[in-house]
Design a protein around this motif. Sequence first.
Motif, mmCIF file in Angstrom:
data_model
loop_
_atom_site.group_PDB
_atom_site.id
_atom_site.type_symbol
_atom_site.label_atom_id
_atom_site.label_comp_id
_atom_site.label_asym_id
_atom_site.label_seq_id
_atom_site.Cartn_x
_atom_site.Cartn_y
_atom_site.Cartn_z
ATOM 1 N N LYS A 258 0.848 -1.200 -0.212
ATOM 2 C CA LYS A 258 0.189 -0.147 0.074
ATOM 3 C C LYS A 258 1.016 1.326 -0.064
ATOM 4 C CE LYS A 258 -4.336 -1.569 2.064
ATOM 5 N NZ LYS A 258 -5.465 -1.223 3.148
ATOM 6 N N LEU A 259 2.063 1.323 0.637
ATOM 7 C CA LEU A 259 2.742 2.497 0.955
ATOM 8 C C LEU A 259 3.638 2.573 -0.482
ATOM 9 C CD1 LEU A 259 4.443 1.992 4.380
ATOM 10 C CD2 LEU A 259 2.812 3.711 3.623
ATOM 11 N N GLY A 260 4.047 1.371 -1.128
ATOM 12 C CA GLY A 260 4.401 1.353 -2.434
ATOM 13 C C GLY A 260 3.615 1.961 -3.511
ATOM 14 N N GLU A 293 14.683 0.473 -6.218
ATOM 15 C CA GLU A 293 14.088 -0.790 -7.031
ATOM 16 C C GLU A 293 13.431 -1.624 -6.085
ATOM 17 O OE1 GLU A 293 14.139 -1.168 -10.386
ATOM 18 O OE2 GLU A 293 15.226 0.965 -10.489
ATOM 19 N N ALA A 294 13.804 -1.785 -5.076
ATOM 20 C CA ALA A 294 12.935 -2.804 -4.150
ATOM 21 C C ALA A 294 11.488 -2.084 -3.866
ATOM 22 C CB ALA A 294 13.618 -3.028 -2.840
ATOM 23 N N PHE A 295 11.788 -0.577 -3.656
ATOM 24 C CA PHE A 295 10.301 0.072 -3.375
ATOM 25 C C PHE A 295 9.440 -0.002 -4.534
ATOM 26 C CE2 PHE A 295 12.228 2.956 0.410
ATOM 27 C CZ PHE A 295 12.124 1.868 1.181
ATOM 28 N N LYS A 296 9.841 0.060 -5.897
ATOM 29 C CA LYS A 296 9.163 0.078 -6.945
ATOM 30 C C LYS A 296 8.485 -1.192 -7.079
ATOM 31 C CE LYS A 296 11.697 3.398 -9.826
ATOM 32 N NZ LYS A 296 12.713 3.651 -10.893
ATOM 33 N N ALA A 297 9.216 -2.418 -6.766
ATOM 34 C CA ALA A 297 8.686 -3.894 -6.929
ATOM 35 C C ALA A 297 7.378 -3.655 -5.973
ATOM 36 C CB ALA A 297 9.694 -4.635 -6.498
ATOM 37 N N MET A 298 7.565 -2.870 -4.861
ATOM 38 C CA MET A 298 6.280 -2.896 -3.971
ATOM 39 C C MET A 298 4.866 -2.159 -4.456
ATOM 40 S SD MET A 298 6.711 -4.370 -0.961
ATOM 41 C CE MET A 298 7.603 -5.828 -1.914
ATOM 42 N N ALA A 304 2.096 1.580 -12.465
ATOM 43 C CA ALA A 304 3.132 0.692 -12.216
ATOM 44 C C ALA A 304 3.577 -0.435 -13.375
ATOM 45 C CB ALA A 304 3.500 0.391 -10.924
ATOM 46 N N ASN A 305 2.301 -0.875 -13.965
ATOM 47 C CA ASN A 305 2.287 -2.080 -14.803
ATOM 48 C C ASN A 305 2.223 -1.738 -16.117
ATOM 49 O OD1 ASN A 305 2.520 -3.622 -12.560
ATOM 50 N ND2 ASN A 305 0.518 -3.756 -12.124
#
Length: 306
Positions: A258-260, A293-298, A304-305
């Motif tokens: 949700k935060l991401g 990058e890890a945050f983008k994956a969230m 984002a898609n």
Amino acid sequence: MHLSKAISGGLLLAACLLANGASAQTGGSEGLSPSLSAIKTAHTVRLGYRESSPPFSFLDQSGRPIGYSLELCEAIVEEIGVEIDDPNLKIDYVKVTSDDRIDAVLQNKIDLECGSTTANAERGKRVAFSPLMFVAGTKLMVPKASSVQSLTDLKGKTIVVTKGTTNEQAIQAADKKLSLGLKIAVGADHEQSFQMLADGKADAFATDDILLSGLIARHKAQDKFRVTGDYLSYDPYGIMFRKGEPQLSAVVERTFRKLGSNRDLVPLYNKWFTARLPTGERLNVPISLQLEEAFKAMDDSASANN
């Protein structure tokens, strides 16, 4: 091992540790897992905090626990409230140390550990971790006038580490591998370790680079100490909680997603690592590409898609 070379493996490990946290559901009352059931009964979530791990978890001028990790935990508390249909959960802040934090989780003294804890395979056998929230590594703090540039320059000298940390293990391993004959002193917490260096009882203090920078800023000691050396370990941080409760694990991951998806993770990072802290210091540590990058994956949002 250089930090950059370990990133991809570490991110995979962090993902595996999260997955391992979601094994063997044990049902509680009202269909809730044991932790969530206990939280619903008590109307309270117990957050473990550290006193001297800025900017992750530390005390403000009034002695109140604050920090990046605590703010993430407080977001998890909100999501727990949604999960158990109790929007007015209270928070009980429980002090933990680097030495007793894992036991505090295992012995049910806290529900979430909100500090600066490395998610590694050894710990993953006992506890569960949130998605990645920071990437750090062991470095050295030395007096500015010191000639020390790397661990090998400390041969036969005294180095202080904090009890119960992965840094302690990293220094012991390096000492044995390189036959340095180090005299390894141990502090009860990061503040005590820092003070031992400041008092001249050690030639260097080894812990995660970001924690060293945080302590230097907090003590306004930029003219007295510096951070040096190659990375001696790779340390992906996570929020720690009890293993074997997939319902709680799902709530923790949902919070991060949700935060991401709301694009809140990077601003939250900047609040604690680049902006001025509530206690007046400024770390000026930009987000790393790996963490970004890890945050983008969230981010599960439609954009984002696309």
